[in-house]
Design a protein around this motif. Sequence first.
Motif, PDB file in Angstrom:
ATOM      1  N   GLY A  62      24.038  -7.157  -2.138  1.00 36.17           N
ATOM      2  CA  GLY A  62      23.778  -5.962  -1.350  1.00 36.17           C
ATOM      3  C   GLY A  62      22.303  -5.699  -1.247  1.00 36.17           C
ATOM      4  N   SER A  63      21.954  -4.620  -0.564  1.00 36.88           N
ATOM      5  CA  SER A  63      20.554  -4.266  -0.406  1.00 36.88           C
ATOM      6  C   SER A  63      20.090  -3.529  -1.654  1.00 36.88           C
ATOM      7  CB  SER A  63      20.388  -3.382   0.833  1.00 36.88           C
ATOM      8  OG  SER A  63      19.027  -3.145   1.086  1.00 36.88           O
ATOM      9  N   ALA A  64      19.108  -4.078  -2.336  1.00 37.11           N
ATOM     10  CA  ALA A  64      18.677  -3.508  -3.616  1.00 37.11           C
ATOM     11  C   ALA A  64      17.232  -3.877  -3.876  1.00 37.11           C
ATOM     12  CB  ALA A  64      19.568  -3.996  -4.756  1.00 37.11           C
ATOM     13  N   ILE A  65      16.615  -3.166  -4.794  1.00 37.69           N
ATOM     14  CA  ILE A  65      15.281  -3.472  -5.295  1.00 37.69           C
ATOM     15  C   ILE A  65      15.400  -3.728  -6.791  1.00 37.69           C
ATOM     16  CG2 ILE A  65      12.992  -2.544  -5.786  1.00 37.69           C
ATOM     17  CD1 ILE A  65      13.096  -1.042  -3.183  1.00 37.69           C
ATOM     18  N   GLN A  66      14.797  -4.798  -7.240  1.00 37.17           N
ATOM     19  CA  GLN A  66      14.815  -5.160  -8.650  1.00 37.17           C
ATOM     20  C   GLN A  66      13.391  -5.154  -9.182  1.00 37.17           C
ATOM     21  OE1 GLN A  66      15.500  -9.323  -9.617  1.00 37.17           O
ATOM     22  NE2 GLN A  66      16.780  -8.761 -11.355  1.00 37.17           N
ATOM     23  N   VAL A  67      13.174  -4.489 -10.315  1.00 34.55           N
ATOM     24  CA  VAL A  67      11.871  -4.474 -10.969  1.00 34.55           C
ATOM     25  C   VAL A  67      12.050  -4.931 -12.418  1.00 34.55           C
ATOM     26  CG1 VAL A  67       9.990  -3.027 -11.831  1.00 34.55           C
ATOM     27  CG2 VAL A  67      10.830  -2.713  -9.499  1.00 34.55           C
ATOM     28  N   ALA A 120       8.277  -7.033  -8.897  1.00 30.92           N
ATOM     29  CA  ALA A 120       9.237  -6.521  -7.927  1.00 30.92           C
ATOM     30  C   ALA A 120       9.853  -7.680  -7.161  1.00 30.92           C
ATOM     31  CB  ALA A 120       8.554  -5.550  -6.960  1.00 30.92           C
ATOM     32  N   HIS A 121      11.148  -7.544  -6.881  1.00 29.96           N
ATOM     33  CA  HIS A 121      11.876  -8.657  -6.280  1.00 29.96           C
ATOM     34  C   HIS A 121      13.067  -8.116  -5.511  1.00 29.96           C
ATOM     35  CE1 HIS A 121      13.469 -12.697  -5.837  1.00 29.96           C
ATOM     36  NE2 HIS A 121      14.598 -12.335  -6.390  1.00 29.96           N
ATOM     37  N   CYS A 122      13.442  -8.800  -4.431  1.00 25.77           N
ATOM     38  CA  CYS A 122      14.674  -8.484  -3.715  1.00 25.77           C
ATOM     39  C   CYS A 122      15.766  -9.420  -4.205  1.00 25.77           C
ATOM     40  CB  CYS A 122      14.494  -8.662  -2.216  1.00 25.77           C
ATOM     41  SG  CYS A 122      13.486  -7.384  -1.440  1.00 25.77           S
ATOM     42  N   PRO A 123      16.821  -8.901  -4.828  1.00 32.08           N
ATOM     43  CA  PRO A 123      17.905  -9.784  -5.284  1.00 32.08           C
ATOM     44  C   PRO A 123      18.567 -10.488  -4.110  1.00 32.08           C
ATOM     45  CG  PRO A 123      18.076  -7.595  -6.274  1.00 32.08           C
ATOM     46  CD  PRO A 123      17.056  -7.507  -5.176  1.00 32.08           C
ATOM     47  N   SER A 124      19.425 -11.440  -4.430  1.00 30.58           N
ATOM     48  CA  SER A 124      20.115 -12.210  -3.396  1.00 30.58           C
ATOM     49  C   SER A 124      20.932 -11.285  -2.501  1.00 30.58           C
ATOM     50  CB  SER A 124      21.023 -13.257  -4.039  1.00 30.58           C
ATOM     51  OG  SER A 124      20.261 -14.165  -4.815  1.00 30.58           O
ATOM     52  N   PRO A 125      21.044 -11.597  -1.213  1.00 28.82           N
ATOM     53  CA  PRO A 125      21.761 -10.718  -0.280  1.00 28.82           C
ATOM     54  C   PRO A 125      23.198 -10.445  -0.668  1.00 28.82           C
ATOM     55  CG  PRO A 125      20.491 -12.377   0.898  1.00 28.82           C
ATOM     56  CD  PRO A 125      20.421 -12.738  -0.548  1.00 28.82           C
ATOM     57  N   GLU A 126      23.851 -11.393  -1.398  1.00 25.74           N
ATOM     58  CA  GLU A 126      25.239 -11.154  -1.771  1.00 25.74           C
ATOM     59  C   GLU A 126      25.383  -9.976  -2.727  1.00 25.74           C
ATOM     60  OE1 GLU A 126      23.707 -14.570  -4.417  1.00 25.74           O
ATOM     61  OE2 GLU A 126      23.605 -13.971  -2.315  1.00 25.74           O
ATOM     62  N   ARG A 154      12.248  -5.129 -19.481  1.00 23.44           N
ATOM     63  CA  ARG A 154      13.316  -4.235 -19.033  1.00 23.44           C
ATOM     64  C   ARG A 154      13.589  -4.511 -17.556  1.00 23.44           C
ATOM     65  NH1 ARG A 154      15.175   1.367 -20.411  1.00 23.44           N
ATOM     66  NH2 ARG A 154      13.765   1.245 -22.197  1.00 23.44           N
ATOM     67  N   GLU A 155      14.856  -4.681 -17.237  1.00 20.33           N
ATOM     68  CA  GLU A 155      15.275  -4.923 -15.860  1.00 20.33           C
ATOM     69  C   GLU A 155      15.863  -3.647 -15.271  1.00 20.33           C
ATOM     70  OE1 GLU A 155      18.330  -7.871 -13.395  1.00 20.33           O
ATOM     71  OE2 GLU A 155      18.488  -7.647 -15.573  1.00 20.33           O
ATOM     72  N   VAL A 156      15.376  -3.278 -14.088  1.00 20.13           N
ATOM     73  CA  VAL A 156      15.879  -2.102 -13.384  1.00 20.13           C
ATOM     74  C   VAL A 156      16.264  -2.540 -11.971  1.00 20.13           C
ATOM     75  CG1 VAL A 156      15.429   0.270 -12.663  1.00 20.13           C
ATOM     76  CG2 VAL A 156      14.280  -0.649 -14.692  1.00 20.13           C
ATOM     77  N   VAL A 157      17.505  -2.252 -11.574  1.00 21.94           N
ATOM     78  CA  VAL A 157      17.977  -2.582 -10.232  1.00 21.94           C
ATOM     79  C   VAL A 157      18.505  -1.307  -9.591  1.00 21.94           C
ATOM     80  CG1 VAL A 157      19.559  -3.949  -8.831  1.00 21.94           C
ATOM     81  CG2 VAL A 157      18.573  -4.931 -10.918  1.00 21.94           C
ATOM     82  N   ARG A 158      17.953  -0.939  -8.454  1.00 28.92           N
ATOM     83  CA  ARG A 158      18.433   0.230  -7.717  1.00 28.92           C
ATOM     84  C   ARG A 158      19.056  -0.214  -6.405  1.00 28.92           C
ATOM     85  NH1 ARG A 158      18.758   5.407  -7.434  1.00 28.92           N
ATOM     86  NH2 ARG A 158      17.707   5.707  -9.434  1.00 28.92           N
ATOM     87  N   SER A 159      20.325   0.149  -6.223  1.00 28.94           N
ATOM     88  CA  SER A 159      21.005  -0.129  -4.958  1.00 28.94           C
ATOM     89  C   SER A 159      20.494   0.827  -3.889  1.00 28.94           C
ATOM     90  CB  SER A 159      22.513   0.034  -5.132  1.00 28.94           C
ATOM     91  OG  SER A 159      23.002  -0.873  -6.109  1.00 28.94           O
ATOM     92  N   LEU A 160      20.355   0.322  -2.679  1.00 23.66           N
ATOM     93  CA  LEU A 160      19.866   1.119  -1.571  1.00 23.66           C
ATOM     94  C   LEU A 160      21.027   1.607  -0.719  1.00 23.66           C
ATOM     95  CD1 LEU A 160      16.812  -1.069  -0.528  1.00 23.66           C
ATOM     96  CD2 LEU A 160      16.834   0.897  -2.056  1.00 23.66           C
ATOM     97  N   GLN A 188      23.354   4.734  -8.913  1.00 21.79           N
ATOM     98  CA  GLN A 188      22.761   3.702  -8.064  1.00 21.79           C
ATOM     99  C   GLN A 188      21.732   2.849  -8.803  1.00 21.79           C
ATOM    100  OE1 GLN A 188      21.501   6.299  -4.662  1.00 21.79           O
ATOM    101  NE2 GLN A 188      22.680   4.835  -3.460  1.00 21.79           N
ATOM    102  N   CYS A 189      21.507   3.144 -10.073  1.00 20.08           N
ATOM    103  CA  CYS A 189      20.468   2.443 -10.836  1.00 20.08           C
ATOM    104  C   CYS A 189      21.069   1.849 -12.103  1.00 20.08           C
ATOM    105  CB  CYS A 189      19.340   3.412 -11.184  1.00 20.08           C
ATOM    106  SG  CYS A 189      17.972   2.655 -12.070  1.00 20.08           S
ATOM    107  N   VAL A 190      20.778   0.583 -12.336  1.00 16.68           N
ATOM    108  CA  VAL A 190      21.245  -0.117 -13.526  1.00 16.68           C
ATOM    109  C   VAL A 190      20.029  -0.590 -14.307  1.00 16.68           C
ATOM    110  CG1 VAL A 190      22.557  -2.069 -14.416  1.00 16.68           C
ATOM    111  CG2 VAL A 190      23.351  -0.859 -12.378  1.00 16.68           C
ATOM    112  N   MET A 191      19.994  -0.253 -15.605  1.00 16.15           N
ATOM    113  CA  MET A 191      18.899  -0.667 -16.482  1.00 16.15           C
ATOM    114  C   MET A 191      19.445  -1.559 -17.590  1.00 16.15           C
ATOM    115  SD  MET A 191      16.748   2.823 -17.147  1.00 16.15           S
ATOM    116  CE  MET A 191      16.495   4.030 -15.871  1.00 16.15           C
ATOM    117  N   GLU A 192      18.649  -2.546 -17.971  1.00 17.93           N
ATOM    118  CA  GLU A 192      19.020  -3.400 -19.095  1.00 17.93           C
ATOM    119  C   GLU A 192      17.761  -3.873 -19.810  1.00 17.93           C
ATOM    120  OE1 GLU A 192      21.784  -7.315 -20.148  1.00 17.93           O
ATOM    121  OE2 GLU A 192      21.552  -6.635 -18.073  1.00 17.93           O
TER     122      GLU A 192
END
Length: 489
Positions: free
Chosen positions: A391-396, A383-389, A446-452, A417-421
């Motif tokens: 936006g507010s998101a959670i990356q797993v 789990a990781h917080c992407p760079s602030p630029e 697998r990368e999953v990013v959910r915008s908050l 609100q969710c991007v998978m790759e």
Amino acid sequence: MARVTLGDFAQELLVQIFTFLDAKDLVNSCLLVCWSWKSAIDGSMELQLVIELWADGMVAGDLPNLTIVETLDALYERRRAWLGLNWFSRIELEVKPWPCTYRLTGGVFAQLCDTSFTATWLPSARNPMMWTSTVVLDVTGRENHFVMDPTQDLVLFAYMGTHNEVNMNCRSLSSLKPYPLRAGPMVMAYSMDWNEHIRAVDLAGDVLSLFFDQGRVVLLNWCKGGLSVGINSDFPPVRPASFSLLSPRAFILGYGGDMEPQPKLEIWAIKGNIHNHVATLQLPELVRDVLDPSFATYTTGFCAIPGTGRQFSKSNDERLFVVFFLSKHLFVHFRYLLQYLANRDGPVIVPWHEWGPQHTRMLKLSDDPYLRGYASVHGKRVAHCPSPENGSAIQVLDFGMSALRRNFPGEAQPDTQCVMELHTEPSTISDERFVAKSVTTSLPYREVVRSLDESEIQYDTFITIDNDHIVRVPVENNHPNRQPVVYTF
């Protein structure tokens, strides 16, 4: 008389035979033998549960009165929630402001601020209740550290005393009273240099490790109260920069940072009070005279037994090991490292090109110098917080086997609100300032990013993860009213 083979057996009998095999043998061998065997395995809910638990790196919990079908459905529902980052609850915790030391292990979020320790049992899918216990420790000294294992109802405190000795205090995590198997504090009668400090404390079963900034390691049997292994004079002039317990009977030393221009990992096995060096895994070659003070290694906390009162628990062997250096994260499966423990012929030296490109993945998770080191790992998830630029998101990042399937029961469907790759192709990192050659790695994930939502926290945080939760914790002192946010799956 005609010869009888396994292919002549009724499928019911085949299923009974296959129950004696593990999931790896079922998937990699039995499913490929013939259509009859495949049909028997695919048609057995019991065998499907064994396979799906293995694919998620899980072991079954201890909840009674659940049928196999109900357990499978719960596993698929849980998998779908994680692969889409669809949490079912969001709560804020009331905790003391930064600076504190935080840990999340086995559904317990704990913090140590000076001598005040608080443990909070977080809600789960089966138990929505949350409760907290707090204790003020009677310690006189400096550098308070703690580590815990909820499956043993155990929290261990280690601190430097007034005479620079190391003290240990064992408590029951649920009551915070003295631990029944270790009623009183234990003093480690070691005379430390006043310039020596505890860098990290780790716990695996009955073994507690203390790693000091001078490269010295002490392994203690916390239950018996004695020294297990003291490691300080066997090392070469270059001291280790990091230490991690693989299990109660194995550990890894990391060499890098400003102590070693050529980074490497050493795997050691413990037998009794003897430690044996079994393998050295070389890391990518650095440019001459390049030093990296950020070098670190870490992994998921070790749990002695499966968690009680839960549907599923993570297997200790199904974890990721992380190396952080050159502002990048290098991920490798535990099972790859553990295979070297079988080596009995002296340490084997494995060059990077023989193991790294196939068995690891190197990623630069953020360009932000403040956030780039904040990546929490549990099991096969990061789990990781992407760079602030962004936006507010959670990356797993999910390196688990089930996450790598393209089609599976209960597959999550992405939303707006969710991007998978899915990353299955090799990736290459080139940085001529630090690395002598381009580094290509290929461990799939697998990368999953959910915008908050806009209402979510937008300030600098670090993030931590366990089997059922993601917790975002504020790290800036100028946000005293901000509280950690818990997402439960």
